[in-house]
Design a protein around this motif. Structure first.
Motif, mmCIF file in Angstrom:
data_model
loop_
_atom_site.group_PDB
_atom_site.id
_atom_site.type_symbol
_atom_site.label_atom_id
_atom_site.label_comp_id
_atom_site.label_asym_id
_atom_site.label_seq_id
_atom_site.Cartn_x
_atom_site.Cartn_y
_atom_site.Cartn_z
ATOM 1 N N UNK A 112 -7.124 -2.264 -4.011
ATOM 2 C CA UNK A 112 -8.180 -2.392 -3.011
ATOM 3 C C UNK A 112 -8.185 -3.783 -2.375
ATOM 4 N N UNK A 113 -7.940 -4.809 -3.196
ATOM 5 C CA UNK A 113 -7.930 -6.175 -2.667
ATOM 6 C C UNK A 113 -6.828 -6.344 -1.626
ATOM 7 N N UNK A 114 -5.638 -5.879 -1.948
ATOM 8 C CA UNK A 114 -4.516 -5.989 -1.005
ATOM 9 C C UNK A 114 -4.813 -5.208 0.271
ATOM 10 N N UNK A 115 -5.328 -4.000 0.124
ATOM 11 C CA UNK A 115 -5.633 -3.158 1.279
ATOM 12 C C UNK A 115 -6.599 -3.859 2.223
ATOM 13 N N UNK A 116 -7.708 -4.342 1.690
ATOM 14 C CA UNK A 116 -8.745 -4.903 2.554
ATOM 15 C C UNK A 116 -8.389 -6.295 3.075
ATOM 16 N N UNK A 117 -7.607 -7.053 2.322
ATOM 17 C CA UNK A 117 -7.147 -8.352 2.835
ATOM 18 C C UNK A 117 -6.245 -8.149 4.043
ATOM 19 N N UNK A 118 -5.302 -7.214 3.928
ATOM 20 C CA UNK A 118 -4.390 -6.941 5.047
ATOM 21 C C UNK A 118 -5.161 -6.324 6.210
ATOM 22 N N UNK A 119 -6.106 -5.435 5.912
ATOM 23 C CA UNK A 119 -6.917 -4.823 6.967
ATOM 24 C C UNK A 119 -7.715 -5.886 7.719
ATOM 25 N N UNK A 120 -8.320 -6.814 6.973
ATOM 26 C CA UNK A 120 -9.104 -7.886 7.592
ATOM 27 C C UNK A 120 -8.215 -8.758 8.471
ATOM 28 N N UNK A 121 -7.043 -9.144 7.945
ATOM 29 C CA UNK A 121 -6.101 -9.935 8.745
ATOM 30 C C UNK A 121 -5.694 -9.178 9.997
ATOM 31 N N UNK A 122 -5.407 -7.894 9.829
ATOM 32 C CA UNK A 122 -4.938 -7.076 10.943
ATOM 33 C C UNK A 122 -5.963 -7.010 12.069
ATOM 34 N N UNK A 123 -7.245 -7.013 11.694
ATOM 35 C CA UNK A 123 -8.302 -6.878 12.694
ATOM 36 C C UNK A 123 -8.697 -8.163 13.379
ATOM 37 N N UNK B 164 2.475 2.186 3.042
ATOM 38 C CA UNK B 164 2.362 2.829 4.353
ATOM 39 C C UNK B 164 1.174 2.271 5.137
ATOM 40 N N UNK B 165 0.068 2.028 4.452
ATOM 41 C CA UNK B 165 -1.110 1.458 5.105
ATOM 42 C C UNK B 165 -0.801 0.077 5.674
ATOM 43 N N UNK B 166 -0.054 -0.722 4.922
ATOM 44 C CA UNK B 166 0.307 -2.062 5.392
ATOM 45 C C UNK B 166 1.209 -1.977 6.620
ATOM 46 N N UNK B 167 2.159 -1.034 6.595
ATOM 47 C CA UNK B 167 3.025 -0.824 7.763
ATOM 48 C C UNK B 167 2.186 -0.521 8.991
ATOM 49 N N UNK B 168 1.180 0.337 8.841
ATOM 50 C CA UNK B 168 0.304 0.692 9.951
ATOM 51 C C UNK B 168 -0.513 -0.502 10.428
ATOM 52 N N UNK B 169 -1.026 -1.287 9.493
ATOM 53 C CA UNK B 169 -1.875 -2.421 9.851
ATOM 54 C C UNK B 169 -1.094 -3.519 10.567
#
Length: 203
Positions: free
Chosen positions: A6-17, A60-65
């Motif tokens: 979850x930490x990796x997902x949301x850190x990358x999501x936050x950066x992506x946004x 896959x989520x990171x690739x998308x972000x």
């Protein structure tokens, strides 16, 4: 493990946004990842997946972000590869479509095996590859519908970069990705599925 995921997902999501190249494209690209994490949250206690499958979903989520942040046609590392190898286009979108076959193949494999949808293993790979191709074709239809509805603003989402065979090559890469996943990961996936079976039978 869950907290790290979850930490990796949301850190990358936050950066992506943060200041993405195009806000509309960012939303379109990360929407599948957001939908995915909602589905995972709703099914976590009822149908917990193998660690391999969770890892692949995160990749896959990171690739998308990353694609959402820069747009698929302008990911810096692939600009460098384009220039260094004298390529005609930025090929990061092809990584995305390879993943579009590779990751769903293992997700489909896990669901089909654990839910005993396929009685024998002979047809299993064929059905998995067919599912991945269907998913890839549907995604190409979604891209078409978005382009029709939004006009020029969808150009960054499509990422064709003037390549006339972009749609066909995208689906071909998804096909190759699904076959590659089944060829390389089935053995380790089977071992993790056996662990889940052992844990379930001991309850």
């Amino acid at each position: 493990m869950k907290n790290l995921w979850l930490a990796i997902f949301f850190i990358v999501l936050f950066w992506s946004g943060i200041n993405p190249k195009d806000q509309f494209t960012w939303f379109l690209e990360v929407a599948p990842a957001l939908a995915g994490i909602i589905i995972l949250a709703l099914t976590y206690h009822k149908f917990r997946l193998t660690s391999l499958t969770y890892l692949l979903i995160l990749v896959h989520s990171i690739v998308l972000m990353v694609g959402g942040h820069y747009t698929y046609a302008e990911v810096p590392m692939f600009d460098w590869l384009r220039d260094y190898f004298d390529l005609e286009r930025n090929n990061y979108d092809k990584v995305g479509h390879l993943a579009q076959g590779f990751i769903p193949a293992i997700i489909a494999r896990e669901i089909l095996i654990r839910k005993k949808v396929v009685a024998g293993r002979g047809w299993l790979n064929f059905i998995i590859i067919s599912i991945c191709l269907a998913f890839s074709a549907f995604y190409e239809l979604v891209e078409w519908w978005v382009a029709e509805l939004s006009g020029e603003s969808a150009e960054a989402f499509l990422g064709t970069q003037g390549y006339v065979w972009d749609t066909q090559s995208d689906m071909a890469l998804a096909l190759f990705g699904s076959i590659l996943a089944l060829t390389t990961l089935s053995r380790i996936h089977n071992k993790q599925l056996e662990l889940i079976d052992d844990q379930t039978s001991s309850l």
